[in-house]
Write an enzyme that holds these catalytic residues in place. Structure first.
Site, PDB file in Angstrom:
ATOM      1  N   VAL A 125      12.540   4.560   8.288  1.00  0.00           N
ATOM      2  CA  VAL A 125      11.907   5.634   7.832  1.00  0.00           C
ATOM      3  C   VAL A 125      10.364   5.531   7.561  1.00  0.00           C
ATOM      4  O   VAL A 125      10.016   4.320   7.372  1.00  0.00           O
ATOM      5  CB  VAL A 125      12.470   6.234   6.133  1.00  0.00           C
ATOM      6  CG1 VAL A 125      13.579   7.129   6.410  1.00  0.00           C
ATOM      7  CG2 VAL A 125      12.439   4.971   5.345  1.00  0.00           C
ATOM      8  N   ASP A 128       7.365   3.040  -2.974  1.00  0.00           N
ATOM      9  CA  ASP A 128       7.498   3.889  -2.000  1.00  0.00           C
ATOM     10  C   ASP A 128       9.192   3.775  -1.722  1.00  0.00           C
ATOM     11  O   ASP A 128       9.800   4.513  -1.482  1.00  0.00           O
ATOM     12  CB  ASP A 128       6.645   3.948  -0.850  1.00  0.00           C
ATOM     13  CG  ASP A 128       6.864   2.410  -0.104  1.00  0.00           C
ATOM     14  OD1 ASP A 128       7.111   1.499  -0.710  1.00  0.00           O
ATOM     15  OD2 ASP A 128       6.381   2.313   0.929  1.00  0.00           O
ATOM     16  N   ASP A 180       5.174   2.761   6.503  1.00  0.00           N
ATOM     17  CA  ASP A 180       4.378   2.580   7.904  1.00  0.00           C
ATOM     18  C   ASP A 180       5.448   1.733   8.723  1.00  0.00           C
ATOM     19  O   ASP A 180       6.595   1.408   8.451  1.00  0.00           O
ATOM     20  CB  ASP A 180       3.328   1.715   7.501  1.00  0.00           C
ATOM     21  CG  ASP A 180       3.627  -0.016   7.302  1.00  0.00           C
ATOM     22  OD1 ASP A 180       4.464  -0.032   6.184  1.00  0.00           O
ATOM     23  OD2 ASP A 180       3.157  -0.827   8.028  1.00  0.00           O
ATOM     24  N   ASP A 236      14.177  -1.640  -0.915  1.00  0.00           N
ATOM     25  CA  ASP A 236      15.300  -2.016   0.358  1.00  0.00           C
ATOM     26  C   ASP A 236      16.097  -2.857  -0.003  1.00  0.00           C
ATOM     27  O   ASP A 236      17.144  -2.812  -0.834  1.00  0.00           O
ATOM     28  CB  ASP A 236      14.208  -2.283   1.264  1.00  0.00           C
ATOM     29  CG  ASP A 236      14.794  -2.268   2.625  1.00  0.00           C
ATOM     30  OD1 ASP A 236      16.058  -1.989   3.042  1.00  0.00           O
ATOM     31  OD2 ASP A 236      14.157  -2.639   3.868  1.00  0.00           O
ATOM     32  N   ARG A 245       1.676   6.034   7.909  1.00  0.00           N
ATOM     33  CA  ARG A 245       1.627   6.184   6.377  1.00  0.00           C
ATOM     34  C   ARG A 245       1.050   7.615   5.897  1.00  0.00           C
ATOM     35  O   ARG A 245       1.574   7.894   5.030  1.00  0.00           O
ATOM     36  CB  ARG A 245       0.826   5.220   6.102  1.00  0.00           C
ATOM     37  CG  ARG A 245       1.044   3.671   5.795  1.00  0.00           C
ATOM     38  CD  ARG A 245       0.389   2.829   5.026  1.00  0.00           C
ATOM     39  NE  ARG A 245       0.130   1.400   5.239  1.00  0.00           N
ATOM     40  CZ  ARG A 245       1.380   0.663   4.723  1.00  0.00           C
ATOM     41  NH1 ARG A 245       2.126   1.072   3.833  1.00  0.00           N
ATOM     42  NH2 ARG A 245       1.170  -0.775   5.138  1.00  0.00           N
ATOM     43  N   ARG A 275       0.826  -1.003  -0.031  1.00  0.00           N
ATOM     44  CA  ARG A 275      -0.143  -0.074   0.010  1.00  0.00           C
ATOM     45  C   ARG A 275       0.938   1.230  -0.009  1.00  0.00           C
ATOM     46  O   ARG A 275       0.345   2.273  -0.332  1.00  0.00           O
ATOM     47  CB  ARG A 275      -0.953   0.055   1.381  1.00  0.00           C
ATOM     48  CG  ARG A 275      -1.703  -1.119   1.535  1.00  0.00           C
ATOM     49  CD  ARG A 275      -2.319  -1.160   2.756  1.00  0.00           C
ATOM     50  NE  ARG A 275      -2.616  -2.495   3.309  1.00  0.00           N
ATOM     51  CZ  ARG A 275      -2.938  -2.816   4.641  1.00  0.00           C
ATOM     52  NH1 ARG A 275      -3.349  -1.807   5.239  1.00  0.00           N
ATOM     53  NH2 ARG A 275      -2.905  -4.273   4.959  1.00  0.00           N
ATOM     54  N   LYS A 306      17.264   2.500  -0.778  1.00  0.00           N
ATOM     55  CA  LYS A 306      18.184   2.078   0.015  1.00  0.00           C
ATOM     56  C   LYS A 306      19.180   1.106  -0.342  1.00  0.00           C
ATOM     57  O   LYS A 306      19.048   0.044   0.108  1.00  0.00           O
ATOM     58  CB  LYS A 306      17.126   1.636   1.184  1.00  0.00           C
ATOM     59  CG  LYS A 306      17.694   2.069   2.799  1.00  0.00           C
ATOM     60  CD  LYS A 306      17.057   1.113   4.003  1.00  0.00           C
ATOM     61  CE  LYS A 306      16.320   2.070   4.932  1.00  0.00           C
ATOM     62  NZ  LYS A 306      15.678   1.257   5.694  1.00  0.00           N
TER      63      LYS A 306
HETATM   64  C1  PRP Z   1       7.753  -2.491   1.533  1.00  0.00           C
HETATM   65  C2  PRP Z   1       7.765  -1.474   0.558  1.00  0.00           C
HETATM   66  C3  PRP Z   1       8.310  -2.155  -0.711  1.00  0.00           C
HETATM   67  C4  PRP Z   1       9.196  -3.383  -0.107  1.00  0.00           C
HETATM   68  C5  PRP Z   1      10.262  -3.071  -0.188  1.00  0.00           C
HETATM   69  O1  PRP Z   1       6.345  -3.092   1.239  1.00  0.00           O
HETATM   70  O2  PRP Z   1       6.528  -0.751   0.022  1.00  0.00           O
HETATM   71  O3  PRP Z   1       7.233  -3.033  -1.585  1.00  0.00           O
HETATM   72  O4  PRP Z   1       8.644  -3.475   1.459  1.00  0.00           O
HETATM   73  O5  PRP Z   1      11.303  -3.981   0.376  1.00  0.00           O
HETATM   74  P1  PRP Z   1      12.276  -5.008  -0.239  1.00  0.00           P
HETATM   75  O6  PRP Z   1      13.043  -4.111  -1.244  1.00  0.00           O
HETATM   76  O7  PRP Z   1      12.996  -5.528   0.881  1.00  0.00           O
HETATM   77  O8  PRP Z   1      11.609  -6.090  -1.028  1.00  0.00           O
HETATM   78  P2  PRP Z   1       5.364  -3.875   2.412  1.00  0.00           P
HETATM   79  O9  PRP Z   1       5.524  -5.391   1.983  1.00  0.00           O
HETATM   80  O10 PRP Z   1       5.984  -3.451   3.738  1.00  0.00           O
HETATM   81  O11 PRP Z   1       4.032  -3.501   2.150  1.00  0.00           O
HETATM   82  P3  PRP Z   1       3.207  -1.957   2.293  1.00  0.00           P
HETATM   83  O12 PRP Z   1       3.768  -1.326   0.765  1.00  0.00           O
HETATM   84  O13 PRP Z   1       1.864  -2.490   2.233  1.00  0.00           O
HETATM   85  O14 PRP Z   1       3.972  -1.346   3.602  1.00  0.00           O
END
Ligand code: PRP
Length: 181
Positions: free
Chosen positions: A155, A102, A161, A105, A167, A46, A133
């Site tokens: 962050v 967003d 979140d 990582d 968020r 999201r 990152k």
């Molecule tokens: C977060 C973010 C990316 C992912 C990045 O999503 O939005 O999609 O993690 O991490 P990575 O590069 O280590 O794979 P999350 O699964 O937390 O869902 P959200 O967007 O609903 O917060």
């Protein structure tokens, strides 16, 4: 404001994010304006929603967007397997896709989604992310359009979140250590 006691510092203000989104939107417009078909923006739920909403204001093309919701399989961190909770309603066959994130990582999520979309017949897949990152990267992935590079800090805000909170903050901030440890 309610969150201030939990935020160590503001990393990116709303103004900075708007300004950078405008630059990215212009760049995307430039890169795709001569293509036969406009790209399909695919936003991953999201976290990407506020960034998507800002970015699309600045892309001067006949755009479409759609959403996917994916989760990494628990316990299989290194394989990059993902579970698709919500798939696209739009066919990607022959489409130029821009994935909207967003944050990138470890890169595992976006890497696997890219692979999946190419496998389904997308003509091309590029990545636009508000935050990158790179110090945490595990998968071989490099976003094509990056808003800001960030250090390895926790962050939140502007879609990001902690446990579904923060968020809705209009800025990106760093969460105090005691809030998540
Ligand atoms: C977060 C973010 C990316 C992912 C990045 O999503 O939005 O999609 O993690 O991490 P990575 O590069 O280590 O794979 P999350 O699964 O937390 O869902 P959200 O967007 O609903 O917060």
């Amino acid at each position: 404001m309610w969150e201030q006691k939990n935020i160590k510092k503001i990393l990116l203000t709303e103004e900075q994010i708007k300004e950078r989104s405008k630059e990215l939107g212009k760049q995307i417009t430039e890169d795709y304006k001569d293509k036969e078909k406009s790209p399909l923006l695919v936003a991953l739920l999201r976290g990407s929603v506020p960034f998507l909403a800002e970015l699309i204001k600045h892309i001067d093309l006949d755009l479409q967007y759609d959403f996917m919701d994916v989760k990494s399989y628990a316990g299989t961190e290194s394989t990059g397997d993902i579970r698709i909770l919500k798939d696209l309603d739009t066919s990607v066959k022959g489409m130029d896709i821009i994935l909207v994130e967003d944050i990138v990582d470890t890169g595992r999520t976006i890497h696997t989604v890219c692979r999946t979309l190419l496998h389904k017949g997308a003509a091309s897949v590029k990545i636009v992310t508000l935050l990158d990152k790179p110090s945490r990267r595990e998968a071989d992935v490099k976003p094509d359009y990056i808003g800001f590079e960030v250090e390895n800090e926790f962050v939140v805000g502007y879609g990001l979140d902690f446990d579904q909170h923060y968020r809705t903050l209009p800025y990106v901030g760093v969460l105090k250590d005691e809030c998540y440890q």
